[in-house]
Motif scaffolding. Structure first.
Motif, PDB file in Angstrom:
ATOM      1  N   LEU A 159       0.841  -1.193   0.000  1.00  0.00           N
ATOM      2  CA  LEU A 159       0.000   0.000   0.000  1.00  0.00           C
ATOM      3  C   LEU A 159       0.878   1.246   0.000  1.00  0.00           C
ATOM      4  O   LEU A 159       1.710   1.429   0.875  1.00  0.00           O
ATOM      5  CB  LEU A 159      -0.901   0.001   1.235  1.00  0.00           C
ATOM      6  CG  LEU A 159      -1.820   1.215   1.394  1.00  0.00           C
ATOM      7  CD1 LEU A 159      -2.912   1.195   0.340  1.00  0.00           C
ATOM      8  CD2 LEU A 159      -2.424   1.245   2.794  1.00  0.00           C
ATOM      9  N   ASN A 160       0.693   2.091  -0.991  1.00  0.00           N
ATOM     10  CA  ASN A 160       1.432   3.354  -1.043  1.00  0.00           C
ATOM     11  C   ASN A 160       0.661   4.498  -0.397  1.00  0.00           C
ATOM     12  O   ASN A 160       1.234   5.326   0.308  1.00  0.00           O
ATOM     13  CB  ASN A 160       1.773   3.705  -2.493  1.00  0.00           C
ATOM     14  CG  ASN A 160       2.789   2.744  -3.091  1.00  0.00           C
ATOM     15  OD1 ASN A 160       3.685   2.271  -2.392  1.00  0.00           O
ATOM     16  ND2 ASN A 160       2.650   2.424  -4.367  1.00  0.00           N
ATOM     17  N   SER A 161      -0.645   4.551  -0.620  1.00  0.00           N
ATOM     18  CA  SER A 161      -1.467   5.581   0.002  1.00  0.00           C
ATOM     19  C   SER A 161      -2.937   5.221  -0.133  1.00  0.00           C
ATOM     20  O   SER A 161      -3.329   4.456  -1.023  1.00  0.00           O
ATOM     21  CB  SER A 161      -1.214   6.954  -0.641  1.00  0.00           C
ATOM     22  OG  SER A 161      -1.617   6.953  -2.003  1.00  0.00           O
ATOM     23  N   GLY A 190      -5.598  -7.908   3.730  1.00  0.00           N
ATOM     24  CA  GLY A 190      -5.183  -6.613   4.244  1.00  0.00           C
ATOM     25  C   GLY A 190      -6.302  -5.770   4.792  1.00  0.00           C
ATOM     26  O   GLY A 190      -6.077  -4.635   5.222  1.00  0.00           O
ATOM     27  N   LEU A 191      -7.527  -6.318   4.798  1.00  0.00           N
ATOM     28  CA  LEU A 191      -8.688  -5.562   5.271  1.00  0.00           C
ATOM     29  C   LEU A 191      -9.136  -6.035   6.644  1.00  0.00           C
ATOM     30  O   LEU A 191      -9.030  -7.221   6.971  1.00  0.00           O
ATOM     31  CB  LEU A 191      -9.851  -5.718   4.288  1.00  0.00           C
ATOM     32  CG  LEU A 191      -9.659  -5.164   2.871  1.00  0.00           C
ATOM     33  CD1 LEU A 191     -10.857  -5.526   1.997  1.00  0.00           C
ATOM     34  CD2 LEU A 191      -9.459  -3.654   2.910  1.00  0.00           C
ATOM     35  N   SER A 192      -9.663  -5.117   7.416  1.00  0.00           N
ATOM     36  CA  SER A 192     -10.191  -5.482   8.738  1.00  0.00           C
ATOM     37  C   SER A 192     -11.432  -6.358   8.580  1.00  0.00           C
ATOM     38  O   SER A 192     -12.124  -6.312   7.557  1.00  0.00           O
ATOM     39  CB  SER A 192     -10.545  -4.224   9.534  1.00  0.00           C
ATOM     40  OG  SER A 192     -11.651  -3.563   8.943  1.00  0.00           O
ATOM     41  N   ALA A 251      -3.085  -3.220   6.832  1.00  0.00           N
ATOM     42  CA  ALA A 251      -1.697  -3.637   6.601  1.00  0.00           C
ATOM     43  C   ALA A 251      -1.125  -2.843   5.433  1.00  0.00           C
ATOM     44  O   ALA A 251      -1.811  -2.595   4.454  1.00  0.00           O
ATOM     45  CB  ALA A 251      -1.630  -5.136   6.309  1.00  0.00           C
ATOM     46  N   SER A 252       0.145  -2.444   5.568  1.00  0.00           N
ATOM     47  CA  SER A 252       0.781  -1.689   4.485  1.00  0.00           C
ATOM     48  C   SER A 252       1.436  -2.619   3.461  1.00  0.00           C
ATOM     49  O   SER A 252       1.610  -2.257   2.302  1.00  0.00           O
ATOM     50  CB  SER A 252       1.823  -0.734   5.056  1.00  0.00           C
ATOM     51  OG  SER A 252       2.797  -1.437   5.800  1.00  0.00           O
ATOM     52  N   GLU A 253       1.791  -3.824   3.889  1.00  0.00           N
ATOM     53  CA  GLU A 253       2.303  -4.850   2.985  1.00  0.00           C
ATOM     54  C   GLU A 253       1.740  -6.191   3.415  1.00  0.00           C
ATOM     55  O   GLU A 253       1.728  -6.515   4.605  1.00  0.00           O
ATOM     56  CB  GLU A 253       3.838  -4.898   3.015  1.00  0.00           C
ATOM     57  CG  GLU A 253       4.519  -3.678   2.416  1.00  0.00           C
ATOM     58  CD  GLU A 253       6.023  -3.876   2.259  1.00  0.00           C
ATOM     59  OE1 GLU A 253       6.415  -4.959   1.791  1.00  0.00           O
ATOM     60  OE2 GLU A 253       6.772  -2.952   2.604  1.00  0.00           O
TER      61      GLU A 253
END
Length: 224
Positions: A7-9, A153-155, A208-210
């Motif tokens: 995730l970049n932004s 990566g999602l809640s 999560a960013s990665e």
């Protein structure tokens, strides 16, 4: 298949700037009885449209814009109903036909800006990310692949995960992905962006960013 996601932004949008074109503004100005719309300088079209819209009652304006954009998808009765419901509810999140959510969002936000808040403020989410393909994968990255890969990566509170658990985590086809992700754009290399409704995914639900995305795809049946 496993797709590595970085995730970049992620940011919240109140409008999608490229959705409405100058030609749309000209056509709408004409529908709102504004004379000589084609003579207006491009940079002034939006402001003049807002002025023209303000001469109409909000539900009347909504009906005009809905008819302009969705007359091929909705009948007069449906348009009339939505034009009134939009003043009370976030129809672009609640309407049962999710393939219309993208257009309804942009219509809602145009009217929200024109009336300075009479309509409810709806929001979208823009996600900028990198996706690394498996070495043996040469096909196109699709909306279905992206959503399935984002599952890890999602809640757990995310509504896509709750409503489409099987589609997100098994080999079941996820046809609704085409309408849930409004836009998917390939930038360069492994870089992509997507836009969706904040209703489907808000930036805080990406936890999560990665992460490694498990993407189980339906097997393609070979033609005999």
């Amino acid at each position: 298949m496993k797709f590595n996601i970085k995730l970049n932004s992620a940011e919240t949008l109140e409008e999608i700037e490229h959705y409405w074109t100058n030609e749309d503004y000209i056509q709408l100005l004409t529908l709102f009885n504004f004379p000589d719309a084609k003579t207006i300088q491009p940079e002034n079209l939006r402001e003049m449209l807002f002025m023209a819209i303000s001469d109409f009652e909000p539900n009347e304006a909504a009906e005009i814009v809905l008819t302009y954009k969705l007359s091929e998808d909705l009948n007069e009765g449906q348009i009339s109903q939505i034009s009134n419901d939009m003043l009370l509810d976030k129809i672009c999140e609640e309407y049962p036909e999710i393939n219309l959510h993208y257009a309804l969002f942009n219509i809602n936000q145009l009217l929200f800006k024109a009336y300075n808040g009479t309509f409810l403020n709806c929001k979208a989410t823009l996600v900028n990310f990198e996706i690394e393909k498996p070495r043996d994968f040469d096909d196109e990255i699709t909306k279905e692949i992206v959503l399935k890969s984002f599952n890890n990566g999602l809640s757990d509170s995310n509504i896509i995960k709750r409503l489409f658990t099987e589609n997100m985590s098994t080999e079941t086809r996820f046809e609704q992905a085409e309408d849930i992700l409004w836009e998917l754009n390939h930038k360069e290399g492994n870089n992509y962006t997507f836009i969706t409704s904040e209703y489907w995914m808000n930036k805080d639900e990406i936890i999560a960013s990665e992460f490694e995305g498990d993407c189980l795809m339906a097997k393609v049946e070979e033609e005999e």
